[in-house]
Design an enzyme around this catalytic site. Sequence first.
Site, mmCIF file in Angstrom:
data_model
loop_
_atom_site.group_PDB
_atom_site.id
_atom_site.type_symbol
_atom_site.label_atom_id
_atom_site.label_comp_id
_atom_site.label_asym_id
_atom_site.label_seq_id
_atom_site.Cartn_x
_atom_site.Cartn_y
_atom_site.Cartn_z
ATOM 1 N N ASP A 54 1.179 -1.349 -0.233
ATOM 2 C CA ASP A 54 0.224 -0.143 -0.042
ATOM 3 C C ASP A 54 1.142 1.597 -0.510
ATOM 4 O O ASP A 54 0.728 2.536 0.123
ATOM 5 C CB ASP A 54 -0.915 -0.223 1.135
ATOM 6 C CG ASP A 54 -0.209 0.380 2.541
ATOM 7 O OD1 ASP A 54 0.759 -0.623 2.564
ATOM 8 O OD2 ASP A 54 -0.756 -0.324 3.645
ATOM 9 N N SER A 55 2.330 0.532 0.774
ATOM 10 C CA SER A 55 3.109 2.318 -0.732
ATOM 11 C C SER A 55 3.181 3.148 -1.444
ATOM 12 O O SER A 55 2.976 3.741 -1.884
ATOM 13 C CB SER A 55 4.740 1.563 -0.112
ATOM 14 O OG SER A 55 5.063 0.869 -1.012
ATOM 15 N N LYS A 122 -1.897 -10.055 2.575
ATOM 16 C CA LYS A 122 -0.471 -9.066 4.378
ATOM 17 C C LYS A 122 -1.237 -8.039 4.954
ATOM 18 O O LYS A 122 -1.061 -6.936 4.155
ATOM 19 C CB LYS A 122 1.106 -8.629 3.356
ATOM 20 C CG LYS A 122 1.093 -8.924 4.960
ATOM 21 C CD LYS A 122 2.971 -8.140 4.600
ATOM 22 C CE LYS A 122 3.819 -7.729 3.965
ATOM 23 N NZ LYS A 122 3.599 -6.356 4.189
ATOM 24 N N GLU A 191 9.569 -4.440 10.388
ATOM 25 C CA GLU A 191 9.871 -3.211 9.546
ATOM 26 C C GLU A 191 10.907 -1.593 10.492
ATOM 27 O O GLU A 191 10.522 -1.570 11.430
ATOM 28 C CB GLU A 191 9.176 -2.626 8.886
ATOM 29 C CG GLU A 191 9.098 -1.076 8.381
ATOM 30 C CD GLU A 191 8.276 -0.215 7.534
ATOM 31 O OE1 GLU A 191 8.462 0.441 6.820
ATOM 32 O OE2 GLU A 191 7.373 -1.299 7.064
#
Length: 293
Positions: A54-55, A122, A191
Site C-alpha cells: 500500500d506504499s 498480508k 520493518e
Amino acid sequence: MAEAAKPEERKKRTITEIRDSKATGEKMVYMSVPDYTSARWAEMAGVDVAVVGDSLAMVAHGHPSTIPATMDMMVMHSLAVRRGAPNTFVLGCMPYQSYNSVDRALVNATRFMQEAGCDAVKPQGGKSQAHILKAIVDAGIPTASHIGLTPHTIAMFGGFRIQGRTAEAAMKILEDALAIEEAGCFMLEFEAVPAKIAAVISKQLTIPTIGIGAGVGTDGQILLCYDLLGVFTDFKPKFTKRYTNLTEVAVGGIRQYVREVKEGSFPDDDHSYTVNEKEYDRFLTMVEQRKQV
C-alpha cells in the site's frame, strides 16, 4: 553478466517453497511493485515474490502516507502487477482499516484472491491481530503479517520510528512474532527493527522472516522497487540502498526531448512516416482544387 530470465521461463514459487526456505536457508527476495512495468522488471530479474504494497498510495498517487490506500485502489494495482508478472508469486498488502474485524478481513482478503489474482495476503499486526490472522488462514487464504514499524499505526508511534530498541519493546516484537506463527501465517515481515533483535527473534521461529530495515539476520529481504531504482525521490529511508538512479536518467532524457522539440530537430526523418510521392502530389492537387471551389 548473466541474462535475465525470460518471463515464460520462470516457475512461480509456491507457499511450500517459501515456508521451507527457513529450513533450506535460501534467502528469499521480495520487492514491492506498484504497476505492470515494475512487475515485468521484477519477473525478468528473478524476484521471488512481488509485493503489491500500500506504499503505492505514496509512490503512485502522491499521498504523504499509506493511509489513503483503499481496497479498490489495491485491487486495481494488483491486477496490473499480476498481468506484468504472471509467473511470480504475488502478495497483496491489505490497506488501512480493511481488516479491523474478522468479517471485514475475510471479505477483503477474498477480494485480493478472487478479483485481483493474488497468491496470498498480508495485513499488519501481531498479538492483538492474531484472531483476525487465524480467521483468514482458517478460511484457506495464505496469510502473512507485518510487525515492528507498522505504517498503519504510525500515529500511535508518533511517526516513523525504529521499534524494539529497549528490551521490553523487543520482547513485545517477539511475542507478536510468536502469535503470528501460532495463527498459521506462512511468513512475517519486520520493518525498522535493530538487526541484532530481528536476528534473535528470527531464530525463535519456524516460519521465515523478511526484513526491511531489519538487518541481514532475517530469512529474506524486501525493498520497494521505486526506492531501490531511484524512481521515488521524495525521501530515502536509511534502509534503502539505491542500486541506480532512474529519476536522474529520466529527467536527463526528458530535458533532451524538450530541447530538441524547441529547436525543431525532433522529429527528424528517422522518426517520421513517409508517403508515396505520387500520392503526395495527387493530394496537393486535390488541396488546390478544394481551394477553388
